[in-house]
Scaffold this motif. Structure first.
Motif, PDB file in Angstrom:
ATOM      1  N   GLY A  21      -6.193   6.160 -10.523  1.00 59.36           N
ATOM      2  CA  GLY A  21      -7.608   5.812 -10.662  1.00 59.36           C
ATOM      3  C   GLY A  21      -7.921   4.492  -9.987  1.00 59.36           C
ATOM      4  N   THR A  22      -7.029   3.530 -10.136  1.00 62.22           N
ATOM      5  CA  THR A  22      -7.214   2.219  -9.514  1.00 62.22           C
ATOM      6  C   THR A  22      -7.191   2.326  -7.995  1.00 62.22           C
ATOM      7  N   ILE A  23      -6.305   3.152  -7.473  1.00 63.34           N
ATOM      8  CA  ILE A  23      -6.244   3.353  -6.017  1.00 63.34           C
ATOM      9  C   ILE A  23      -7.576   3.906  -5.525  1.00 63.34           C
ATOM     10  N   ILE A  24      -8.100   4.903  -6.220  1.00 62.49           N
ATOM     11  CA  ILE A  24      -9.376   5.502  -5.821  1.00 62.49           C
ATOM     12  C   ILE A  24     -10.496   4.472  -5.890  1.00 62.49           C
ATOM     13  N   LEU A  25     -10.523   3.670  -6.939  1.00 61.32           N
ATOM     14  CA  LEU A  25     -11.571   2.649  -7.060  1.00 61.32           C
ATOM     15  C   LEU A  25     -11.477   1.622  -5.930  1.00 61.32           C
ATOM     16  N   HIS A  26     -10.262   1.236  -5.540  1.00 63.82           N
ATOM     17  CA  HIS A  26     -10.107   0.302  -4.413  1.00 63.82           C
ATOM     18  C   HIS A  26     -10.570   0.937  -3.109  1.00 63.82           C
ATOM     19  N   LEU A  27     -10.242   2.202  -2.902  1.00 65.57           N
ATOM     20  CA  LEU A  27     -10.637   2.867  -1.665  1.00 65.57           C
ATOM     21  C   LEU A  27     -12.137   3.152  -1.618  1.00 65.57           C
ATOM     22  N   PHE A  28     -12.778   3.184  -2.775  1.00 64.32           N
ATOM     23  CA  PHE A  28     -14.233   3.341  -2.784  1.00 64.32           C
ATOM     24  C   PHE A  28     -14.897   2.134  -2.126  1.00 64.32           C
ATOM     25  N   GLN A  29     -14.228   0.987  -2.179  1.00 65.14           N
ATOM     26  CA  GLN A  29     -14.746  -0.235  -1.559  1.00 65.14           C
ATOM     27  C   GLN A  29     -14.619  -0.187  -0.041  1.00 65.14           C
ATOM     28  N   GLY A  30     -13.804   0.722   0.470  1.00 70.76           N
ATOM     29  CA  GLY A  30     -13.626   0.851   1.909  1.00 70.76           C
ATOM     30  C   GLY A  30     -12.199   1.215   2.266  1.00 70.76           C
ATOM     31  N   LYS A  31     -11.983   1.516   3.528  1.00 70.85           N
ATOM     32  CA  LYS A  31     -10.662   1.892   4.019  1.00 70.85           C
ATOM     33  C   LYS A  31      -9.683   0.750   3.794  1.00 70.85           C
ATOM     34  N   LYS A  32      -8.454   1.112   3.474  1.00 72.11           N
ATOM     35  CA  LYS A  32      -7.422   0.101   3.224  1.00 72.11           C
ATOM     36  C   LYS A  32      -6.131   0.517   3.904  1.00 72.11           C
ATOM     37  N   ARG A  33      -5.410  -0.479   4.371  1.00 73.82           N
ATOM     38  CA  ARG A  33      -4.062  -0.253   4.877  1.00 73.82           C
ATOM     39  C   ARG A  33      -3.092  -0.357   3.710  1.00 73.82           C
ATOM     40  N   TYR A  34      -1.903   0.148   3.925  1.00 75.77           N
ATOM     41  CA  TYR A  34      -0.896   0.165   2.860  1.00 75.77           C
ATOM     42  C   TYR A  34      -0.644  -1.236   2.298  1.00 75.77           C
ATOM     43  N   ASN A  35      -0.472  -2.210   3.179  1.00 77.48           N
ATOM     44  CA  ASN A  35      -0.191  -3.576   2.719  1.00 77.48           C
ATOM     45  C   ASN A  35      -1.340  -4.152   1.899  1.00 77.48           C
ATOM     46  N   GLU A  36      -2.571  -3.793   2.233  1.00 76.08           N
ATOM     47  CA  GLU A  36      -3.713  -4.253   1.441  1.00 76.08           C
ATOM     48  C   GLU A  36      -3.625  -3.703   0.021  1.00 76.08           C
ATOM     49  N   LEU A  37      -3.256  -2.436  -0.091  1.00 73.50           N
ATOM     50  CA  LEU A  37      -3.133  -1.830  -1.417  1.00 73.50           C
ATOM     51  C   LEU A  37      -2.010  -2.476  -2.226  1.00 73.50           C
ATOM     52  N   THR A  38      -0.896  -2.811  -1.572  1.00 76.95           N
ATOM     53  CA  THR A  38       0.195  -3.459  -2.307  1.00 76.95           C
ATOM     54  C   THR A  38      -0.232  -4.831  -2.823  1.00 76.95           C
ATOM     55  N   LYS A  39      -1.060  -5.534  -2.076  1.00 80.11           N
ATOM     56  CA  LYS A  39      -1.536  -6.843  -2.518  1.00 80.11           C
ATOM     57  C   LYS A  39      -2.558  -6.717  -3.653  1.00 80.11           C
ATOM     58  N   LEU A  40      -3.354  -5.657  -3.613  1.00 74.96           N
ATOM     59  CA  LEU A  40      -4.356  -5.441  -4.662  1.00 74.96           C
ATOM     60  C   LEU A  40      -3.723  -5.001  -5.977  1.00 74.96           C
ATOM     61  N   MET A  41      -2.517  -4.421  -5.893  1.00 75.35           N
ATOM     62  CA  MET A  41      -1.835  -3.916  -7.092  1.00 75.35           C
ATOM     63  C   MET A  41      -0.392  -4.398  -7.121  1.00 75.35           C
ATOM     64  N   PRO A  42      -0.170  -5.685  -7.371  1.00 77.57           N
ATOM     65  CA  PRO A  42       1.194  -6.219  -7.303  1.00 77.57           C
ATOM     66  C   PRO A  42       2.112  -5.712  -8.423  1.00 77.57           C
ATOM     67  N   ASP A  43       1.543  -5.087  -9.450  1.00 79.02           N
ATOM     68  CA  ASP A  43       2.361  -4.637 -10.575  1.00 79.02           C
ATOM     69  C   ASP A  43       2.926  -3.226 -10.402  1.00 79.02           C
ATOM     70  N   ILE A  44       2.709  -2.598  -9.246  1.00 80.42           N
ATOM     71  CA  ILE A  44       3.245  -1.268  -8.979  1.00 80.42           C
ATOM     72  C   ILE A  44       4.267  -1.375  -7.841  1.00 80.42           C
ATOM     73  N   SER A  45       5.396  -0.694  -8.008  1.00 81.55           N
ATOM     74  CA  SER A  45       6.421  -0.757  -6.971  1.00 81.55           C
ATOM     75  C   SER A  45       5.946  -0.017  -5.720  1.00 81.55           C
ATOM     76  N   GLU A  46       6.513  -0.386  -4.586  1.00 79.78           N
ATOM     77  CA  GLU A  46       6.135   0.270  -3.335  1.00 79.78           C
ATOM     78  C   GLU A  46       6.501   1.754  -3.373  1.00 79.78           C
ATOM     79  N   ARG A  47       7.613   2.066  -3.983  1.00 73.54           N
ATOM     80  CA  ARG A  47       8.030   3.473  -4.110  1.00 73.54           C
ATOM     81  C   ARG A  47       7.000   4.272  -4.906  1.00 73.54           C
TER      82      ARG A  47
END
Length: 107
Positions: A21-47
């Motif tokens: 749900g958080t990923i979808i809410l972030h992408l609603f704000q606009g296109k994101k690259r993978y690294n942007e998503l990792t910075k927006l959600m530091p509490d989730i592992s990359e895997r």
């Protein structure tokens, strides 16, 4: 995506998972690259983030665009279906805030 007995269960089964749900809410704000998503959600592992992104793509909620560059650039965006469920997720966010406020008031 698998249909359940009740449409509510179908919806929950698609969006349940670590931070979908958080990923979808972030992408609603606009296109994101993978690294942007990792910075927006530091509490989730990359895997786990990679796993959730793949599942969201398989369920038709996000697009994954790979640009033919060196190094390759990957960008994520919402599909029309992903945009359609945004109001539902926003409502769930508000509902979660109600419960969190109650928990804080009791604690």
């Amino acid at each position: 995506m698998k249909k359940s007995y009740c449409p509510i269960d179908t919806f929950i089964n698609v969006i349940k998972g670590k931070r979908k749900g958080t990923i979808i809410l972030h992408l609603f704000q606009g296109k994101k690259r993978y690294n942007e998503l990792t910075k927006l959600m530091p509490d989730i592992s990359e895997r786990m983030l990679t796993k959730q992104l793949k599942e969201l793509e398989e369920d038709g909620l996000i697009n994954r665009t790979v640009f033919p560059e060196v190094p390759p650039r990957v960008q994520y965006s919402l599909t029309p279906l992903g945009h359609e469920i945004h109001p539902v997720l926003k409502g769930m966010y508000k509902g979660g805030m109600l419960f969190e406020n109650r928990i804080e008031a009791e604690g």
